[in-house]
Design a protein around this motif. Structure first.
Motif, short mmCIF file in Angstrom:
data_model
loop_
_atom_site.label_atom_id
_atom_site.label_comp_id
_atom_site.label_asym_id
_atom_site.label_seq_id
_atom_site.Cartn_x
_atom_site.Cartn_y
_atom_site.Cartn_z
N TYR A 71 0.83 -1.20 0.00
CA TYR A 71 0.00 0.00 0.00
C TYR A 71 0.87 1.25 0.00
CZ TYR A 71 -4.16 -2.82 1.15
OH TYR A 71 -5.19 -3.72 1.13
N SER A 72 1.92 1.25 0.81
CA SER A 72 2.82 2.40 0.88
C SER A 72 3.50 2.64 -0.46
CB SER A 72 3.89 2.19 1.95
OG SER A 72 3.32 2.25 3.22
N SER A 73 3.94 1.58 -1.10
CA SER A 73 4.62 1.75 -2.38
C SER A 73 3.69 2.31 -3.45
CB SER A 73 5.26 0.44 -2.85
OG SER A 73 4.27 -0.51 -3.17
N VAL A 74 2.42 1.92 -3.40
CA VAL A 74 1.45 2.48 -4.35
C VAL A 74 1.24 3.96 -4.05
CG1 VAL A 74 -0.99 2.43 -5.04
CG2 VAL A 74 0.29 0.30 -4.83
N MET A 75 1.13 4.32 -2.79
CA MET A 75 0.92 5.72 -2.43
C MET A 75 2.15 6.57 -2.72
SD MET A 75 -1.28 5.44 1.11
CE MET A 75 -0.87 7.11 1.54
N ASP A 76 3.33 5.99 -2.66
CA ASP A 76 4.56 6.73 -2.90
C ASP A 76 4.96 6.78 -4.36
OD1 ASP A 76 4.74 7.25 -0.21
OD2 ASP A 76 6.11 5.58 0.22
N SER A 77 4.31 6.00 -5.21
CA SER A 77 4.63 6.03 -6.64
C SER A 77 4.17 7.37 -7.22
CB SER A 77 3.96 4.87 -7.37
OG SER A 77 2.57 5.06 -7.41
N GLU A 78 4.73 7.72 -8.36
CA GLU A 78 4.36 8.99 -9.01
C GLU A 78 2.87 9.03 -9.33
OE1 GLU A 78 6.07 11.82 -9.47
OE2 GLU A 78 7.61 10.82 -8.26
N GLU A 79 2.35 7.92 -9.88
CA GLU A 79 0.92 7.88 -10.23
C GLU A 79 0.06 8.00 -8.98
OE1 GLU A 79 2.90 5.13 -11.03
OE2 GLU A 79 3.41 5.71 -13.07
N GLY A 80 0.46 7.28 -7.93
CA GLY A 80 -0.29 7.32 -6.68
C GLY A 80 -0.32 8.72 -6.07
N LYS A 81 0.83 9.38 -6.09
CA LYS A 81 0.89 10.75 -5.56
C LYS A 81 -0.01 11.68 -6.35
CE LYS A 81 5.54 10.51 -3.62
NZ LYS A 81 6.94 10.95 -3.75
N ARG A 82 0.02 11.56 -7.69
CA ARG A 82 -0.83 12.42 -8.52
C ARG A 82 -2.31 12.19 -8.24
NH1 ARG A 82 0.66 10.91 -13.87
NH2 ARG A 82 2.71 10.21 -13.29
N VAL A 83 -2.70 10.93 -8.15
CA VAL A 83 -4.10 10.60 -7.90
C VAL A 83 -4.54 11.14 -6.54
CG1 VAL A 83 -5.71 8.70 -7.47
CG2 VAL A 83 -4.19 8.62 -9.44
N SER A 128 -7.33 14.10 -6.01
CA SER A 128 -8.57 13.81 -5.28
C SER A 128 -8.63 14.52 -3.93
CB SER A 128 -8.72 12.31 -5.08
OG SER A 128 -7.69 11.84 -4.24
N GLY A 129 -7.52 15.12 -3.51
CA GLY A 129 -7.50 15.81 -2.23
C GLY A 129 -7.54 14.85 -1.05
N MET A 130 -7.06 13.64 -1.25
CA MET A 130 -7.14 12.61 -0.20
C MET A 130 -5.78 12.25 0.36
SD MET A 130 -10.45 11.28 -0.14
CE MET A 130 -10.16 9.66 0.44
N LYS A 131 -4.76 13.03 0.08
CA LYS A 131 -3.41 12.66 0.49
C LYS A 131 -3.29 12.52 2.00
CE LYS A 131 1.38 13.83 -0.27
NZ LYS A 131 2.33 14.69 -0.95
N GLU A 132 -3.81 13.49 2.74
CA GLU A 132 -3.71 13.45 4.20
C GLU A 132 -4.56 12.33 4.79
OE1 GLU A 132 -4.52 16.44 2.59
OE2 GLU A 132 -2.42 17.07 2.55
N GLN A 133 -5.76 12.13 4.25
CA GLN A 133 -6.63 11.08 4.76
C GLN A 133 -6.02 9.70 4.52
OE1 GLN A 133 -7.66 13.58 2.80
NE2 GLN A 133 -9.53 14.48 3.60
N GLN A 161 -3.10 9.18 6.91
CA GLN A 161 -3.60 8.89 8.26
C GLN A 161 -4.19 7.48 8.32
OE1 GLN A 161 -3.28 10.63 11.12
NE2 GLN A 161 -4.11 8.79 12.05
N GLY A 162 -4.91 7.08 7.28
CA GLY A 162 -5.48 5.73 7.24
C GLY A 162 -4.39 4.67 7.22
N LEU A 163 -3.34 4.91 6.48
CA LEU A 163 -2.23 3.96 6.43
C LEU A 163 -1.53 3.88 7.79
CD1 LEU A 163 -0.81 2.01 4.55
CD2 LEU A 163 0.73 3.86 3.90
N ASN A 175 -0.74 0.77 12.99
CA ASN A 175 -0.90 0.68 14.44
C ASN A 175 -1.81 -0.47 14.89
OD1 ASN A 175 0.78 2.89 14.87
ND2 ASN A 175 -0.92 4.34 14.74
N MET A 176 -2.47 -1.12 13.95
CA MET A 176 -3.37 -2.22 14.30
C MET A 176 -2.59 -3.49 14.59
SD MET A 176 -6.58 -1.67 11.68
CE MET A 176 -7.41 -3.15 12.19
N ARG A 177 -3.12 -4.27 15.53
CA ARG A 177 -2.55 -5.58 15.85
C ARG A 177 -3.25 -6.64 15.00
NH1 ARG A 177 -4.47 -5.82 21.72
NH2 ARG A 177 -6.23 -5.06 20.56
N PRO A 178 -2.66 -7.82 14.85
CA PRO A 178 -3.31 -8.89 14.08
C PRO A 178 -4.71 -9.23 14.58
CG PRO A 178 -1.03 -9.43 14.42
CD PRO A 178 -1.30 -8.19 15.23
N ILE A 179 -4.90 -9.19 15.89
CA ILE A 179 -6.23 -9.50 16.43
C ILE A 179 -7.25 -8.45 16.02
CG2 ILE A 179 -5.88 -8.38 18.67
CD1 ILE A 179 -7.68 -11.72 18.11
#
Length: 179
Positions: free
Chosen positions: A111-123, A127-132, A135-137, A142-146
Motif C-alpha cells: 500500500y505504501s509503495s502504491v501511495m509513494d509512486s508517481e501515479e499514486g501521488k498524482r491521484v 482527489s485531495g485525499m493525500k492526508e486522509q 492517516q489511514g495507512l 498501528n493495528m494488531r493482528p487480532i
C-alpha cells in the motif's frame, strides 16, 4: 423447531460455513498475491463475488436434502446467518494467523509503495485525499493482528445478516396445505 431440528441446522451450517470460509480464504490468498499479479487480483474478486451464490446453493442443498424440499423463511435465514457466522470465525482465524506469522509488513508495504509512486501521488493530490490516506495507512500500521481479525469477523457477520435476507427469501418453500 424441535431440538433435533436445531442440532441438524447447526451441523449443516457448520459444515457449509467451513466450505464458505475456504472460498474466502482462497479469495484472500489471491488478493494478497494479486497485489503483484492482475490475474490473481481478478480471481480474488471473482471468488468473493461468488460467495453469496455459493451460500445460496448450500441453502438449497440443505433444503432439498435435510428438509425434504421445504424450508421456511425464518429457518433459511437462520441457516444462512449461522453459515456466515461459522465461516467468519474460520476466516478471522486465518486473518489472524496471516498477519501474526506470515505478513511481516508485506501488505502495508505494498500500500505504501502504491501511495509513494508517481501515479499514486498524482491521484491522491488530484482527489485531495493525500492526508486522509496517509492517516489511514498510519492507523493500519498501528493495528494488531487480532484487530484485523475482529474487524473481519464483524464485517462478515454484518454482511451475513444482510445477504441472508434475499437468499432465504428466494429459496423458501412451504409445504402445501392439503385440503
Amino acid at each position: 423447531m424441535t431440538p433435533e431440528e436445531y442440532i441438524q441446522l447447526k451441523a449443516f451450517a457448520r459444515q457449509d460455513g467451513a466450505m464458505l470460509s475456504l472460498l474466502w480464504i482462497g479469495s484472500f490468498a489471491c488478493y494478497i498475491k494479486g497485489l503483484s499479479s492482475p490475474t490473481l487480483a481478478f480471481a480474488a474478486l471473482l471468488l468473493m463475488t461468488l460467495s453469496p451464490f455459493f451460500a445460496a446453493s448450500r441453502l438449497r442443498h440443505f433444503r432439498d436434502y435435510a428438509r425434504e424440499g421445504f424450508i421456511t423463511f425464518k429457518r433459511g435465514y437462520a441457516y444462512t446467518v449461522m453459515s456466515f457466522f461459522y465461516a467468519g470465525l474460520l476466516m478471522a482465524m486465518a486473518i489472524y494467523v496471516y498477519f501474526e506469522f506470515m505478513d511481516h509488513g508485506y501488505l502495508l508495504g505494498m500500500y505504501s509503495s502504491v501511495m509513494d509512486s508517481e501515479e499514486g501521488k498524482r491521484v491522491l493530490e488530484m482527489s485531495g485525499m493525500k492526508e486522509q490516506m496517509a492517516q489511514g495507512l498510519q492507523d493500519l500500521y498501528n493495528m494488531r493482528p487480532i484487530d484485523y481479525a475482529v474487524n473481519m469477523l464483524t464485517a462478515i457477520i454484518m454482511t451475513g445478516l444482510v445477504l441472508a435476507l434475499p437468499i432465504a427469501a428466494m429459496l423458501q418453500k412451504r409445504v402445501k396445505n392439503e385440503e
